[in-house]
Design a protein around this motif. Structure first.
Motif, PDB file in Angstrom:
ATOM      1  N   ALA A  52       0.761  -0.996  -0.030  1.00  0.00           N
ATOM      2  CA  ALA A  52      -0.013   0.069   0.012  1.00  0.00           C
ATOM      3  C   ALA A  52       0.958   1.364   0.029  1.00  0.00           C
ATOM      4  CB  ALA A  52      -0.972  -0.066   1.099  1.00  0.00           C
ATOM      5  N   LEU A  53       1.948   1.208   0.677  1.00  0.00           N
ATOM      6  CA  LEU A  53       2.777   2.360   0.804  1.00  0.00           C
ATOM      7  C   LEU A  53       3.475   2.633  -0.569  1.00  0.00           C
ATOM      8  CD1 LEU A  53       4.681   4.482   2.303  1.00  0.00           C
ATOM      9  CD2 LEU A  53       6.556   2.632   2.688  1.00  0.00           C
ATOM     10  N   VAL A  54       3.892   1.593  -1.269  1.00  0.00           N
ATOM     11  CA  VAL A  54       4.606   1.600  -2.702  1.00  0.00           C
ATOM     12  C   VAL A  54       3.517   1.994  -3.738  1.00  0.00           C
ATOM     13  CG1 VAL A  54       5.810   0.497  -4.523  1.00  0.00           C
ATOM     14  CG2 VAL A  54       6.250   0.002  -2.224  1.00  0.00           C
ATOM     15  N   PHE A  55       2.264   1.655  -4.019  1.00  0.00           N
ATOM     16  CA  PHE A  55       1.569   1.921  -4.870  1.00  0.00           C
ATOM     17  C   PHE A  55       0.304   2.853  -4.606  1.00  0.00           C
ATOM     18  CE2 PHE A  55       2.998  -2.384  -5.967  1.00  0.00           C
ATOM     19  CZ  PHE A  55       3.690  -2.177  -7.173  1.00  0.00           C
ATOM     20  N   GLU A  56      -0.016   3.242  -3.482  1.00  0.00           N
ATOM     21  CA  GLU A  56      -0.756   4.037  -2.839  1.00  0.00           C
ATOM     22  C   GLU A  56      -0.460   5.552  -2.334  1.00  0.00           C
ATOM     23  OE1 GLU A  56      -5.078   3.493  -1.164  1.00  0.00           O
ATOM     24  OE2 GLU A  56      -3.629   3.302   0.252  1.00  0.00           O
ATOM     25  N   GLY A  57       0.365   5.126  -1.132  1.00  0.00           N
ATOM     26  CA  GLY A  57       1.016   6.201  -0.227  1.00  0.00           C
ATOM     27  C   GLY A  57       1.679   7.096  -1.116  1.00  0.00           C
ATOM     28  N   LEU A  58       3.140   6.745  -1.567  1.00  0.00           N
ATOM     29  CA  LEU A  58       4.050   7.544  -2.167  1.00  0.00           C
ATOM     30  C   LEU A  58       3.554   8.237  -3.300  1.00  0.00           C
ATOM     31  CD1 LEU A  58       7.134   5.148  -1.550  1.00  0.00           C
ATOM     32  CD2 LEU A  58       6.534   7.061  -0.250  1.00  0.00           C
ATOM     33  N   PRO A  59       3.010   7.659  -4.306  1.00  0.00           N
ATOM     34  CA  PRO A  59       2.303   8.407  -5.373  1.00  0.00           C
ATOM     35  C   PRO A  59       1.507   9.549  -5.056  1.00  0.00           C
ATOM     36  CG  PRO A  59       2.229   5.957  -5.883  1.00  0.00           C
ATOM     37  CD  PRO A  59       2.397   6.120  -4.333  1.00  0.00           C
ATOM     38  N   LEU A  60       0.665   9.548  -4.033  1.00  0.00           N
ATOM     39  CA  LEU A  60      -0.340  10.659  -3.663  1.00  0.00           C
ATOM     40  C   LEU A  60       0.600  11.599  -2.931  1.00  0.00           C
ATOM     41  CD1 LEU A  60      -3.415   8.479  -2.419  1.00  0.00           C
ATOM     42  CD2 LEU A  60      -3.296  10.234  -4.410  1.00  0.00           C
ATOM     43  N   LEU A  61       1.550  11.140  -1.947  1.00  0.00           N
ATOM     44  CA  LEU A  61       2.255  12.232  -1.030  1.00  0.00           C
ATOM     45  C   LEU A  61       2.996  12.868  -2.251  1.00  0.00           C
ATOM     46  CD1 LEU A  61       3.559  13.045   1.433  1.00  0.00           C
ATOM     47  CD2 LEU A  61       4.923  11.171   1.285  1.00  0.00           C
ATOM     48  N   HIS A  62       3.874  12.628  -3.277  1.00  0.00           N
ATOM     49  CA  HIS A  62       4.536  13.011  -4.349  1.00  0.00           C
ATOM     50  C   HIS A  62       3.685  13.954  -4.911  1.00  0.00           C
ATOM     51  CE1 HIS A  62       7.402  12.850  -7.913  1.00  0.00           C
ATOM     52  NE2 HIS A  62       7.470  14.168  -7.269  1.00  0.00           N
ATOM     53  N   TRP A  65      -6.166  -6.427   4.109  1.00  0.00           N
ATOM     54  CA  TRP A  65      -5.435  -5.558   2.831  1.00  0.00           C
ATOM     55  C   TRP A  65      -6.216  -3.943   3.030  1.00  0.00           C
ATOM     56  CZ3 TRP A  65      -1.568  -7.219  -0.170  1.00  0.00           C
ATOM     57  CH2 TRP A  65      -1.263  -8.713  -0.223  1.00  0.00           C
ATOM     58  N   LEU A  66      -7.485  -4.207   3.331  1.00  0.00           N
ATOM     59  CA  LEU A  66      -8.119  -3.051   3.679  1.00  0.00           C
ATOM     60  C   LEU A  66      -7.681  -2.072   4.593  1.00  0.00           C
ATOM     61  CD1 LEU A  66     -10.635  -0.971   2.824  1.00  0.00           C
ATOM     62  CD2 LEU A  66     -11.930  -2.368   4.416  1.00  0.00           C
ATOM     63  N   ASP A  67      -7.279  -2.688   5.511  1.00  0.00           N
ATOM     64  CA  ASP A  67      -6.953  -1.876   6.820  1.00  0.00           C
ATOM     65  C   ASP A  67      -5.509  -1.321   6.504  1.00  0.00           C
ATOM     66  OD1 ASP A  67      -8.907  -2.042   8.489  1.00  0.00           O
ATOM     67  OD2 ASP A  67      -8.418  -3.857   9.480  1.00  0.00           O
ATOM     68  N   ALA A  68      -4.541  -2.252   6.026  1.00  0.00           N
ATOM     69  CA  ALA A  68      -3.339  -1.585   5.598  1.00  0.00           C
ATOM     70  C   ALA A  68      -3.364  -0.480   4.453  1.00  0.00           C
ATOM     71  CB  ALA A  68      -2.667  -2.844   4.760  1.00  0.00           C
ATOM     72  N   ALA A  69      -4.220  -0.694   3.822  1.00  0.00           N
ATOM     73  CA  ALA A  69      -4.433   0.504   2.677  1.00  0.00           C
ATOM     74  C   ALA A  69      -4.827   1.843   3.136  1.00  0.00           C
ATOM     75  CB  ALA A  69      -5.126   0.168   1.437  1.00  0.00           C
ATOM     76  N   THR A  70      -5.979   1.799   4.319  1.00  0.00           N
ATOM     77  CA  THR A  70      -6.465   2.739   5.145  1.00  0.00           C
ATOM     78  C   THR A  70      -5.346   3.512   5.964  1.00  0.00           C
ATOM     79  OG1 THR A  70      -7.529   1.445   6.308  1.00  0.00           O
ATOM     80  CG2 THR A  70      -8.832   2.225   4.616  1.00  0.00           C
ATOM     81  N   GLN A  71      -4.650   2.532   6.656  1.00  0.00           N
ATOM     82  CA  GLN A  71      -3.479   2.919   7.391  1.00  0.00           C
ATOM     83  C   GLN A  71      -2.289   3.831   6.887  1.00  0.00           C
ATOM     84  OE1 GLN A  71      -3.180   3.093  10.572  1.00  0.00           O
ATOM     85  NE2 GLN A  71      -0.869   3.545  10.816  1.00  0.00           N
ATOM     86  N   ILE A  72      -1.990   3.412   6.000  1.00  0.00           N
ATOM     87  CA  ILE A  72      -0.899   4.141   5.175  1.00  0.00           C
ATOM     88  C   ILE A  72      -1.409   5.443   4.522  1.00  0.00           C
ATOM     89  CG2 ILE A  72      -1.154   2.937   2.781  1.00  0.00           C
ATOM     90  CD1 ILE A  72       2.033   3.947   4.807  1.00  0.00           C
ATOM     91  N   GLY A  85       7.843   9.801   3.322  1.00  0.00           N
ATOM     92  CA  GLY A  85       7.085   8.338   3.381  1.00  0.00           C
ATOM     93  C   GLY A  85       7.860   7.350   4.105  1.00  0.00           C
ATOM     94  N   CYS A  86       8.999   7.425   4.000  1.00  0.00           N
ATOM     95  CA  CYS A  86       9.910   6.331   4.455  1.00  0.00           C
ATOM     96  C   CYS A  86       9.940   6.635   5.890  1.00  0.00           C
ATOM     97  CB  CYS A  86      11.469   6.165   3.843  1.00  0.00           C
ATOM     98  SG  CYS A  86      11.102   5.353   2.040  1.00  0.00           S
ATOM     99  N   VAL A  87      10.409   7.771   6.349  1.00  0.00           N
ATOM    100  CA  VAL A  87      10.434   8.233   7.692  1.00  0.00           C
ATOM    101  C   VAL A  87       8.975   7.900   8.508  1.00  0.00           C
ATOM    102  CG1 VAL A  87      10.843   9.838   9.349  1.00  0.00           C
ATOM    103  CG2 VAL A  87      12.410   9.744   7.403  1.00  0.00           C
TER     104      VAL A  87
END
Length: 538
Positions: free
Chosen positions: A52-62, A230-237, A269-271
């Motif tokens: 979720a971090l790689v495909f959802e979190g980081l792209p939106l953050l960038h 998977w749902l909770d992981a996606a929402t958590q990140i 994101g990584c920190v």
């Protein structure tokens, strides 16, 4: 777009990164992430979390950092500039930031209440009128909670004072906007790491700490078959990075336009994810310690019961030989042993007793800390850490409200920015008084469950659609190349165009389906305790 120069900026790059990290790293890193790891098989949860971090979190953050830096406006200005029809996305972000700030600062008020009481010796939640002392102090003396939402109860004056104090602290730190926030962030963003390190070293020396760490890092891969993991992981990140609040867009708008926002996104994101894992280690060590304490207390109760029932000499049955004695007595007189109704003592069961949110901070940890040496010191450090984490996140929530309003020029120029900030804090305090009622904890849970969930998913979906398909991905790529000196690679292109929007849509649909199946009730926290807590006066 021409380069925009008339805008204040932070003192330096480190200050900006600390501000973004402080906003992203909040109470959820210490509260919700360890809870999810415990619920979903420890290390196994990290697999969907990283995906979720790689495909959802980081792209939106960038994307948020880049669009704020390029257009140099708050959320309303950014999305209105992209399209007049997208202005509602910015307004929605601003409203969510305002509403989340209301209940988030109430949590800081609770933390202040516990912080003030942490200097007492013994700690006030050690000894209460009933056996479940930490629960009594939380539900009765702190919240003075009512049985349900229909019974509002009165304003609790001590919570009103703590809430007023929390808003005063936020205002003082925020009085001159990015200038004063930048100074305060050095302390609020770095102090938690110092305390977490001290906790880590100390927690690892506690008896039973290794059991908690084994539980954390032993993956139960069977849990990955559960779609809710998977749902909770996606929402958590997603929520952990504070995406779609507008705060990150506002902070990045103070950057010079020639700045590597891609590197900033990767660092933040990584920190953020590292902090979640780093905070989980001492927490699980403490939970392992507490699980061993509970297991030993359980076995000691059984030992006393067996000793009295079978007239065995005191000291013959010990924790070390308890299992052998129990097997022996079960063979010689099983009916008598069965009639004693001994407690089921199992270390694994105590390790699996999870708690999140307020339950972790104000119940499980306070229960564990009273067993630790120099408990007052650890209590003070813990609640100062929580307050710093929450305060730095509050800066982002308030920035997500103030920057759009100031950018829209709806505030008359004769009103000083300091006065306007104070007005927003005063209005927020007045509205948040609902959380200081006897039923306030229920209202906070309602806000937490619905304000900071579906609305953010919807906002983020329209944000990425606006950038990729309204503003235009090629135009956006040109902007990033102009700001950073290189064009986004295939990873960013694929996630912005297809993967991230698809994941957001799937998470939204899954979330709605799961919520539709729930039957939420906001009644007393535990029916078994009702007669105790409501019959015992303060």
């Amino acid at each position: 777009l021409e380069e925009i120069t008339q805008r204040p900026k932070g003192d330096n790059k480190i200050q900006y990164l600390l501000t973004c990290i402080g906003f992203a790293v909040g109470l959820g890193n210490v509260w919700r992430f360890p809870y999810l790891c415990q619920t979903y098989g420890g290390g196994a949860f990290l697999i969907p979390y990283v995906i979720a971090l790689v495909f959802e979190g980081l792209p939106l953050l960038h994307m948020e950092l880049a669009i704020g830096q390029r257009l140099r406006m708050g959320s309303v200005g950014v999305w209105s500039s992209i399209s007049p029809y997208q202005g509602g996305v910015g307004v929605a972000s601003m409203l969510v930031s305002f509403l989340v700030g209301l209940f988030y600062n109430m949590i800081l008020a609770w933390i202040l209440w516990y912080f003030f009481h942490s200097f007492q010796s013994p700690l006030p939640w050690r000894d209460c009128p009933i056996n479940i002392s930490v629960n009594y102090f939380w539900y009765r003396e702190t919240l003075n909670i009512t049985p349900n939402t229909e019974t509002s109860g009165s304003l609790q004056w001590w919570l009103v004072l703590c809430l007023a104090s929390a808003w005063c602290i936020v205002y003082i730190c925020f009085i001159r906007g990015i200038e004063t926030v930048g100074k305060a962030i050095y302390a609020t963003a770095t102090f938690p790491y110092l305390v977490l390190t001290i906790f880590l070293i100390t927690a690892l020396t506690l008896p039973g700490a290794s059991d908690g760490l084994i539980y954390l890092f032993t993956p139960n891969v069977k849990t990955l078959k559960n779609p809710k993991v998977w749902l909770d992981a996606a929402t958590q990140i997603f929520f952990s990075l504070s995406l779609a609040f507008g705060g990150l867009i506002a902070f990045s708008s103070y950057n010079p336009q020639k700045n590597n926002c891609e590197r900033d996104a990767l660092i933040v994101g990584c920190v953020n994810s590292f902090t979640s894992i780093y905070a989980s280690i001492p927490i699980f060590a403490i939970l392992g310690f507490k699980a061993n304490e509970n297991n030993n207390n359980c076995q000691n109760w059984n030992i006393l019961t067996l000793t009295n029932a079978f007239n065995i000499g005191v000291g013959n049955i010990t924790l070390e030989n308890y299992g052998e004695w129990l097997n022996y007595l079960n063979k010689t007189d099983p009916s008598e042993v069965e009639s004693l109704n001994l407690k089921a003592c199992n270390l694994q069961t105590f390790l699996e007793e999870s708690a999140s949110g307020t339950g972790l901070a104000f119940i499980l940890f306070t229960e564990a800390v009273i067993e630790m040496p120099a408990s007052q010191v650890w209590a003070v450090l813990f609640f100062v850490t929580l307050f710093c984490l929450g305060l730095s996140s509050m800066f982002g929530n308030l920035e997500g409200v103030l920057t759009p309003l100031l950018d829209l020029h709806i505030v008359p120029p004769w009103i000083p920015k300091e006065a306007f900030t104070g007005l927003i804090c005063l209005i927020s305090f007045a509205v948040a008084l609902i959380f200081t009622l006897g039923s306030g904890n229920y209202w906070l849970e309602i806000f937490n469950s619905y304000v900071g969930s579906v609305p953010l998913l919807i906002i983020a979906f329209f944000e990425i659609i606006a950038v990729a398909y309204v503003y235009g991905i090629n135009r956006f790529n040109d902007d990033i190349e102009w700001m950073t000196g290189r064009r986004p690679n295939i990873y960013w292109q694929a996630t912005w165009r297809f993967i991230s929007p698809f994941m957001l849509l799937v998470v939204f649909v899954a979330y709605v389906v799961i919520e539709a199946e729930k039957q939420p009730t906001y009644n007393a926290w535990n029916p078994d305790y009702v007669s105790f807590f409501f019959d015992v006066p303060l």
